[in-house]
Design a protein around this motif. Sequence first.
Motif, short mmCIF file in Angstrom:
data_model
loop_
_atom_site.label_atom_id
_atom_site.label_comp_id
_atom_site.label_asym_id
_atom_site.label_seq_id
_atom_site.Cartn_x
_atom_site.Cartn_y
_atom_site.Cartn_z
N UNK A 149 6.65 -5.24 36.99
CA UNK A 149 5.94 -4.16 37.68
C UNK A 149 4.92 -4.78 38.62
N UNK A 150 4.91 -4.40 39.90
CA UNK A 150 4.01 -5.04 40.87
C UNK A 150 2.54 -4.83 40.57
N UNK A 151 1.72 -5.75 41.11
CA UNK A 151 0.28 -5.75 40.86
C UNK A 151 -0.41 -4.49 41.37
N UNK A 152 0.19 -3.82 42.33
CA UNK A 152 -0.43 -2.64 42.95
C UNK A 152 -0.40 -1.41 42.04
N UNK A 153 0.45 -1.40 41.02
CA UNK A 153 0.61 -0.22 40.17
C UNK A 153 -0.59 -0.05 39.24
N UNK A 154 -1.18 1.15 39.27
CA UNK A 154 -2.35 1.46 38.44
C UNK A 154 -2.03 2.45 37.33
N UNK A 155 -0.89 3.15 37.44
CA UNK A 155 -0.55 4.16 36.44
C UNK A 155 0.95 4.20 36.20
#
Length: 223
Positions: A32-38
């Motif tokens: 899962x990429x680092x940009x994902x927050x939720x």
Amino acid sequence: YSGLRNLSLPENLNVLSSGIFSYCFHLEKIDIPKSVEEIGWYAFGGCSSLKEVTLPENLKKIGECAFTDCEKLERIKIPEQVTRIENLSFAQCRALKELDMPSKMSFITSTAFQNCNALSNITCRSVVPPESDNDVFFYSFLDYKNCKLYIPTGTTSAYQASQVFSKFVNIEEKDFSTTIISPKINKDGMRVFRLDGSEERNIRKGMNIIRNQNQSVHKVIVR
């Protein structure tokens, strides 16, 4: 998406929406990429072949049932910004052996790890034991005698007194946090604890455990 086995996602994603990869029966690995927050409700629910998932450092929320019925998932490390594990987030992950929870973890719902009865190594880095609405690992049918619990140095008495962890027998302390000497501390929203988990009104000389308003936790030595 039922034929997917491995999945790489673009870096511009912020949210993985509800059910987006549910029932991808052949999916085995995902970064899962680092940009994902939720991660939304049931995002990976029913991915019965999923063995490996890397959760990003910036992740803040794991939704209800997000990884329910991921029957082959063997280990999971919860990122530092996640403070709560929701209902059934990892329920029926029957192969889950290793669980690593961060220093900011403050609440675990009672069904978060329902039927995760293979758990043999649990790490909880929070100096204050996370709370719950009930007995979390009772619903996991956990082997309390043989499951290893790793906790921060000096916190055994606090964990043994907590609702969530009181039944664990095999407990080992570790030093997870960075020691800071004579720091400049922002006292807004700050809470101070002793090594045994009891709360103090003020910072005192010697070793302190500081939980800041953003839920970050540090060991602090004041001279």
